[in-house]
Design a protein around this motif. Structure first.
Motif, PDB file in Angstrom:
ATOM      1  N   GLY A 169       0.772  -1.229   0.000  1.00  0.00           N
ATOM      2  CA  GLY A 169       0.000   0.000   0.000  1.00  0.00           C
ATOM      3  C   GLY A 169       0.806   1.284   0.000  1.00  0.00           C
ATOM      4  O   GLY A 169       0.233   2.367  -0.132  1.00  0.00           O
ATOM      5  N   LYS A 170       2.119   1.208   0.125  1.00  0.00           N
ATOM      6  CA  LYS A 170       2.901   2.446   0.196  1.00  0.00           C
ATOM      7  C   LYS A 170       2.999   3.114  -1.165  1.00  0.00           C
ATOM      8  O   LYS A 170       2.934   4.341  -1.270  1.00  0.00           O
ATOM      9  CB  LYS A 170       4.298   2.166   0.747  1.00  0.00           C
ATOM     10  N   LEU A 171       3.166   2.340  -2.228  1.00  0.00           N
ATOM     11  CA  LEU A 171       3.218   2.900  -3.574  1.00  0.00           C
ATOM     12  C   LEU A 171       1.862   2.747  -4.234  1.00  0.00           C
ATOM     13  O   LEU A 171       1.400   1.638  -4.468  1.00  0.00           O
ATOM     14  CB  LEU A 171       4.283   2.188  -4.413  1.00  0.00           C
ATOM     15  N   LYS A 172       1.220   3.866  -4.511  1.00  0.00           N
ATOM     16  CA  LYS A 172      -0.105   3.809  -5.122  1.00  0.00           C
ATOM     17  C   LYS A 172      -0.026   3.884  -6.648  1.00  0.00           C
ATOM     18  O   LYS A 172      -1.018   3.692  -7.328  1.00  0.00           O
ATOM     19  CB  LYS A 172      -0.970   4.933  -4.574  1.00  0.00           C
ATOM     20  N   ASN A 173       1.143   4.189  -7.169  1.00  0.00           N
ATOM     21  CA  ASN A 173       1.344   4.240  -8.616  1.00  0.00           C
ATOM     22  C   ASN A 173       2.656   3.562  -8.960  1.00  0.00           C
ATOM     23  O   ASN A 173       3.466   3.264  -8.087  1.00  0.00           O
ATOM     24  CB  ASN A 173       1.361   5.688  -9.103  1.00  0.00           C
ATOM     25  N   GLY A 174       2.853   3.314 -10.242  1.00  0.00           N
ATOM     26  CA  GLY A 174       4.057   2.617 -10.675  1.00  0.00           C
ATOM     27  C   GLY A 174       5.315   3.420 -10.419  1.00  0.00           C
ATOM     28  O   GLY A 174       5.311   4.655 -10.386  1.00  0.00           O
TER      29      GLY A 174
END
Length: 618
Positions: free
Chosen positions: A161-166
């Motif tokens: 969940g920390k990176l919401k995008n690539g």
């Protein structure tokens, strides 16, 4: 004064040379242009390794472009920066000793929003350290280093969940024309290293790329998606994912992609333009430890065609030349030539396949359709210490066709395997493997000419046929001690033998001596998944397999998702635990909170939770 001299005088170009004739007054010159070089330090950049220079470097680029173009120069020093957006007619130049280092602050990387030719990258992933979109005449040059500082992104992706995008690429070019990347070294990319989408007239020369070996970080070297007229030469790529890869639209970056840039349902918008990757020359390149040396695979709905690969060396990738599909139906991979290539320690030398598990193929215009794979030719290839010479598999409705191998010398554990193919030729091919040199299933128009089975086994045929039609085997050779030369299973109409130095004996088999498989295990730095439907783990040394079973039991074997094979000294910065000279197998499994490090002789070197590659392989 003649007419010609009057013209010169009018242009201010006539020079008085005779004594007594003073020169005419000079014609007023054009206003001087600004200097062609725009030094980033002149706009406030500081190369101390700590100061953030994003605004200063961007200002240098903007002023250069506004002045009609030129060269933005990064001098010696370490310049930390967030994403810099390139402009048309600008050459971004790093001198020897210059380092452009990506900022470690994730919030400094804005989300991309670019569109062209019917495609829209709408906040799928973060902007790259060097980003160019909708440009003409753009270059990245010099002898400096571009450091993506990818570890901050790798750590973030390991936290759910920390990176919401690539993650960002290090260099990203979208819809650019007349592109040149020359001389730079790029390292530790957060994701793909150099990614180009919809670019034309592109040259990538003398570029060095070096990334970690961990496959799941997706640190591909050079990636081209629906690009055309591209020249790649004299490059060196050392990474854990694909080395040099070609893909196409529309199935790349499908709408609704998740944070990895993927979509589990593999739904393709077939209403979008199909744009091929085409007209490539790839020459004089070295690829190490990658998933593939050169891969033309995965997203192929838009097609891949007119590709030449020559004078390359592949050391340690999982597959040398990989031509294969991803689940969505349609597309093509054709008109490809590979010549003068040396490979060492590859798992599969050649993979030419349009096959995929039917249960994983999404619905398209024709769910039974398969990519067209045709007119592919390999010549003058030498491979040693390989696992599989070739895996070539099509579909019954659309076989792989018109594939040839000539003047090849392959040393492998298994030979050439063909299934659902047509018009296959092996000419002057030596296969040094303990089993059949060639296994063919449901192949039409197979010709084996001057095939040399150099390591025969008693009672094992050099060639194994099942359900083949019109096979012509002639001028072949098998060393003493093996046979028969041809073993058949079922009907093989049109089989013709003859014209060889030794009689080509034939014998019917009760059962096939080898079964089809699409994978075995990964070599140094690459990773393989368990074969679909295979109830055993990946084929590693028997001693290693015994240790895995002892530690985890049979129940966990089904969860194995990757095996790394590491070698101390294979790369200068890699030292195995305690400097162990043996090959070490790193075994991982889904939902198993530990990693096994097992030596080739079966010794359990270490059992670790949350295994840190960076700390253990330095």
């Amino acid at each position: 004064m003649t007419m010609s001299t009057r013209r010169l005088a009018a242009a201010g170009l006539l020079v008085a040379v005779a004594v007594g004739f003073p020169a005419r007054p000079a014609v007023a010159a054009e206003p001087p242009r600004p200097a062609a070089d725009f030094l980033v330090t002149a706009y406030g950049a500081v190369g101390d390794g700590t100061t953030t220079n994003t605004a200063a470097i961007q200002k240098a680029v903007d002023v250069c472009a506004a002045s009609g173009g030129g060269r933005v120069v990064v001098p010696a020093g370490v310049f930390v920066s967030g994403p810099v957006f390139l402009k048309s007619d600008v050459e971004f130049h790093l001198v020897a000793g210059a380092v452009l280092r990506g900022s470690r602050t994730i919030d400094e990387y804005p989300l991309l929003d670019v569109k062209a030719r019917g495609y829209h990258i709408d906040r799928w992933w973060h902007a790259a350290l060097l980003t160019g979109a909708n440009l003409k005449n753009v270059a990245i040059t010099g002898r400096g280093v571009i450091d993506g500082q990818g570890d901050v992104w790798w750590q973030a992706m390991d936290v759910p969940g920390k990176l919401k995008n690539g993650r960002p690429l290090t260099v990203f070019l979208f819809d650019c024309e007349r592109v040149r990347i020359d001389g730079v070294r790029i390292m530790d990319s957060p994701c793909w290293t150099v990614g180009s989408i919809l670019c034309r007239d592109m040259t990538v020369h003398d570029v060095s790329i070096r990334n970690p070996w961990n496959w799941y970080r997706n640190c591909d070297g050079l990636n081209f998606v629906s690009c055309a007229d591209v020249r790649v030469s004299n490059c060196s790529v050392d990474t854990g994912d694909d080395g040099i890869t070609l893909k196409s639209l529309p199935d790349y970056g499908m709408v609704g992609s998740d944070a990895w840039g993927r979509r589990n349902t593999f739904e393709v918008d077939y209403s979008k333009p199909r744009i091929p990757c085409e007209n490539f020359t790839i020459s004089n390149c070295i690829v190490r430890h990658a998933h593939s040396g050169v891969g033309m695979w995965a997203e192929v709905v838009g097609g891949i065609r007119n590709i030449t690969i020559s004078n390359c060396v592949f050391d340690g990738p999982r597959t040398g030349i990989k031509i294969a599909r991803w689940p969505p139906p349609g597309g093509f991979m054709k008109d490809i030539r590979v010549d003068n290539v040396i490979m060492r320690r590859v798992e599969t030398v050649f993979e030419v396949s349009s096959w995929h598990d039917p249960k994983k193929i999404s619905v398209g215009p024709d769910q039974d359709s398969s990519p067209e794979v045709a007119n592919i030719h390999f010549s003058n290839v030498t491979a040693t210490s390989a696992r599989i010479a070739c895996e070539c598999r099509g579909w019954p409705k659309l076989p792989v066709r018109d594939v040839s191998f000539s003047h090849c010398r392959i040393e492998a554990d298994r030979g050439f395997q063909f299934r659902d193919a047509a018009n296959i030729l092996l000419d002057d091919v030596t296969v040094d493997c303990p089993g059949p040199a060639v296994i063919a299933r449901d192949v039409k128009d197979l010709e084996l000419r001057r095939l040399d089975a150099s390591r025969p086994q008693p009672g094992v045929p050099a060639v194994e046929l099942a359900g083949c039609t019109d096979a012509w085997i002639h001028a072949c050779r098998m060393r003493a001690g093996g046979g028969p030369f041809v073993g058949t299973l079922g009907e093989n109409p049109g089989l013709v033998l003859g014209g060889s130095p030794v009689p080509l004996t034939q014998e019917a088999m009760k059962a096939a001596t080898a079964t089809w498989t699409s994978s075995s295990y990964g070599y140094t730095g690459s990773t393989m998944w368990r074969t679909e439907g295979n109830t055993t783990f990946l084929p590693v040394p028997r001693a290693v397999a015994d240790t895995v079973e002892k530690e985890w039991g049979r129940g966990r074997i089904h969860a194995i998702n990757g095996v790394h094979r590491m070698e101390s000294g294979a790369r200068p910065d890699v030292v195995l635990p305690d400097g162990d000279p043996r090959e070490i197998y790193v075994v991982m499994a889904w939902q198993v909170p530990e990693v096994l490090l097992i030596a080739e002789d079966g010794e359990l070197v270490r059992k670790a939770k949350d295994f840190d590659y960076k700390a253990n392989f330095r």
